[in-house]
Write a protein that holds these residues in place. Sequence first.
Motif, PDB file in Angstrom:
ATOM      1  N   TRP A  27      41.669  41.270  44.411  1.00  0.00           N
ATOM      2  CA  TRP A  27      40.541  42.214  44.367  1.00  0.00           C
ATOM      3  C   TRP A  27      40.995  43.566  43.834  1.00  0.00           C
ATOM      4  N   ILE A  30      41.218  43.182  40.053  1.00  0.00           N
ATOM      5  CA  ILE A  30      39.873  43.173  39.484  1.00  0.00           C
ATOM      6  C   ILE A  30      39.283  44.585  39.506  1.00  0.00           C
ATOM      7  N   TYR A  33      40.921  46.663  36.807  1.00  0.00           N
ATOM      8  CA  TYR A  33      40.432  46.232  35.500  1.00  0.00           C
ATOM      9  C   TYR A  33      39.021  46.756  35.241  1.00  0.00           C
TER      10      TYR A  33
END
Length: 116
Positions: A27, A30, A33
């Motif tokens: 997580w 992510i 990103y």
Amino acid sequence: MSFDAFESWWWPYLFILLAGWLATDIWRYIGVYLGGKMSEESDILVFVRCIATALVAAVIANLIVFPSGALADSPLELRVAAAIAGFAAYLFCRKQILIGIVAAELVLLSGLYLLG
């Protein structure tokens, strides 16, 4: 799948790797990103920052009001005074987090020493 699923010696290490590290870090990756592609002033990023700040405030309040372990033996007034001293030092020293933490620790440890 649980911690007791396999009898192999390596299973607890793999379980810790999968359940403890990978499940939370995926997580974070992510978030980094997706966060890199968003504006810092976007509504969703401000909302996420507010939630993260509220969670940290709740953890700190829980540690002050309902501590566990050795901290539970200290008086509530001393814990509150240490938090206030740490926050004041943080503000007076141009928002230096390390100075705030050290000031709060000094007040807490000094109070515990004086109380015996």
